[in-house]
Write an enzyme that holds these catalytic residues in place. Sequence first.
Site, PDB file in Angstrom:
ATOM      1  N   GLU A 115       0.998  -1.224   0.391  1.00  0.00           N
ATOM      2  CA  GLU A 115      -0.039  -0.429   0.015  1.00  0.00           C
ATOM      3  C   GLU A 115       1.343   1.076   0.158  1.00  0.00           C
ATOM      4  O   GLU A 115       1.924   1.398   0.728  1.00  0.00           O
ATOM      5  CB  GLU A 115      -0.709  -0.081   1.527  1.00  0.00           C
ATOM      6  CG  GLU A 115      -2.212  -1.683   1.011  1.00  0.00           C
ATOM      7  CD  GLU A 115      -2.637  -1.426   2.801  1.00  0.00           C
ATOM      8  OE1 GLU A 115      -4.046  -0.733   2.339  1.00  0.00           O
ATOM      9  OE2 GLU A 115      -2.060  -1.488   3.183  1.00  0.00           O
TER      10      GLU A 115
ATOM     11  N   HIS B 112      -6.513 -11.163   6.176  1.00  0.00           N
ATOM     12  CA  HIS B 112      -6.363 -10.700   4.680  1.00  0.00           C
ATOM     13  C   HIS B 112      -5.593 -11.929   4.290  1.00  0.00           C
ATOM     14  O   HIS B 112      -6.129 -13.415   3.613  1.00  0.00           O
ATOM     15  CB  HIS B 112      -6.602 -10.479   4.322  1.00  0.00           C
ATOM     16  CG  HIS B 112      -7.701  -8.712   5.195  1.00  0.00           C
ATOM     17  ND1 HIS B 112      -8.504  -9.409   5.525  1.00  0.00           N
ATOM     18  CD2 HIS B 112      -7.338  -7.487   5.067  1.00  0.00           C
ATOM     19  CE1 HIS B 112      -8.838  -8.533   5.767  1.00  0.00           C
ATOM     20  NE2 HIS B 112      -7.887  -7.244   5.459  1.00  0.00           N
TER      21      HIS B 112
HETATM   22  C1  BG6 Z   1      -8.262  -3.061   6.532  1.00  0.00           C
HETATM   23  C2  BG6 Z   1      -6.765  -2.730   6.996  1.00  0.00           C
HETATM   24  O1  BG6 Z   1      -8.428  -4.474   6.622  1.00  0.00           O
HETATM   25  O2  BG6 Z   1      -7.456  -4.043   4.662  1.00  0.00           O
HETATM   26  C3  BG6 Z   1      -5.918  -1.602   6.596  1.00  0.00           C
HETATM   27  O3  BG6 Z   1      -7.210  -2.460   8.713  1.00  0.00           O
HETATM   28  C4  BG6 Z   1      -5.858  -1.922   4.890  1.00  0.00           C
HETATM   29  O4  BG6 Z   1      -4.674  -1.476   7.340  1.00  0.00           O
HETATM   30  C5  BG6 Z   1      -6.921  -2.389   4.781  1.00  0.00           C
HETATM   31  O5  BG6 Z   1      -5.303  -1.199   4.549  1.00  0.00           O
HETATM   32  C6  BG6 Z   1      -6.894  -2.730   2.758  1.00  0.00           C
HETATM   33  O6  BG6 Z   1      -8.152  -3.584   2.339  1.00  0.00           O
HETATM   34  P1  BG6 Z   1      -8.108  -3.211   0.767  1.00  0.00           P
HETATM   35  O7  BG6 Z   1      -9.907  -3.878   0.536  1.00  0.00           O
HETATM   36  O8  BG6 Z   1      -7.888  -1.189   0.060  1.00  0.00           O
HETATM   37  O9  BG6 Z   1      -6.669  -3.763   0.156  1.00  0.00           O
END
Ligand code: BG6
Length: 479
Positions: free
Chosen positions: A215, A239
């Site tokens: 990110e 995740h």
């Molecule tokens: C969340 C985390 O669960 O997932 C965040 O708490 C993270 O820190 C986010 O940025 C990322 O999700 P996505 O769907 O944007 O990849």
Amino acid sequence: MNAAASDDEIAKADALVIFGVTGDLARKMTFRALYRLERAGKLDCPVIGVARRTDWGHDTLRSRARESIEETLPDFDEEIFRKLEGRLRLVSGDYGDSSTFDSLKHEIDPDGQHVFYLEVPPSLFASVVDQLGQAGLSEKARVVIEKPFGHDLASAQALQAELLKTLREEQIYRIDHFLGKEPVMDITYLRFANLMLEPVWSREYVSHVQMTMAEPFGVDDRGAFYDPVGALRDVVQNHLLQVLALVAMEPPAGNQPDSIRDKKLELFKAIKAADPDRYVRGQYKGYRDVKGVDPNSQTETFAALELSIDNWRWSGVPFYIRAGKCMPLKQTEVSVVFKRPPHLGVVGSGSLPDPNQLTVRIDPHPGSRMRFVAKAAGAERFEHADLDVLFEKIEGEEPGPYERLLSDALHGRQQLFSRMDMVEETWRIVEPLLTDQRDVEIYEPGTWGPESTDELVKGVCQWYEPWTDGEGGPPSSPS
Ligand code: BG6
């Protein structure tokens, strides 16, 4: 009406009740998901927000919903919003106070089948559930809980014990929004609908697996939430381990709601507890200046680790995961990297390029890429030839994760929610890393994390440059 439709009908919720409706999650995700469900004709029950703020009423809730949808979606349609607005009602009061739940009972049928979505801090989960029980609302309830479920194995088990005083396990819907992402679901299709992959999907042909969740932004306004959590608990335990399970699990036996979850559990059980010596903890420079972060914080904003799976299929194949904030770009992907051919029976100048790889890109622009090696046109030289498939037909048309998961909870579909036995296993896997006392290694924002990230994979591979449009290949070196 066929049998499946009538089951769906039976399971359909009478109301959706959202605790913590004034919070950030509702503003960024929930209203938008509800609006899109309304637009798709998939929302057909009242939506009751519960908030501690006593200065809010039905109209405040409706204007917050309007603002948030306008902010998060490009194509606001007044007529659709009107329908949604007509469903929204607010109950305010303290979550620990029984009178709040008495007021709630005036808004919903006390004997109905309701979904209670807890968008509240984890410390309040147990007391809200307890109050639901005391108010006589828990018997048919489905309770949707946001991550994190505990902060380690013991706390997850303690939370579960509290919830089980009122609920049964099958009433608890633990959200992991990655499981509602279309490209994450695509992994199962890719693997099990393409027979040609199965014979090569094992230690016989696979050299290693790499997963990246990068990110480009920092912790921003989430310092107070993030500092006690860190990258490992925020995205790896949930995740990324869920994605890994889909990549590595055995074929599910049937299409029962639990057949995939059972296979994932089996896979988690085969993963050895992570080794702290095969773990890199990084923190981006400047993190300690973020509001809400301890100025001496040792929280990791980057984690890289190696996992091994102790089963027939994967024995000896390392699985590498790296996840971090303030990376060079936004990218979530997993690559299965195959072994090199044993002997080259063809003439080619230079050395053989990288081996075959199958990459599934989850974010952005979901798709899969098969990397082959081919002959360069007009030259006796090797070069890459990539076969790319983009999953999304029309960008933004497919249901987003929250839409899908909310709709599933409203229809009693549990497959995409995490089960307690899986939560316990994933905590077991990362547990040795949680107690790792080593200082974090500082990395420059905009790089691929600390230098020792390269050491982790040394002797096996390099970290591959993520598949950006028109790109992809080795290496992406740390700072
Ligand atoms: C969340 C985390 O669960 O997932 C965040 O708490 C993270 O820190 C986010 O940025 C990322 O999700 P996505 O769907 O944007 O990849």
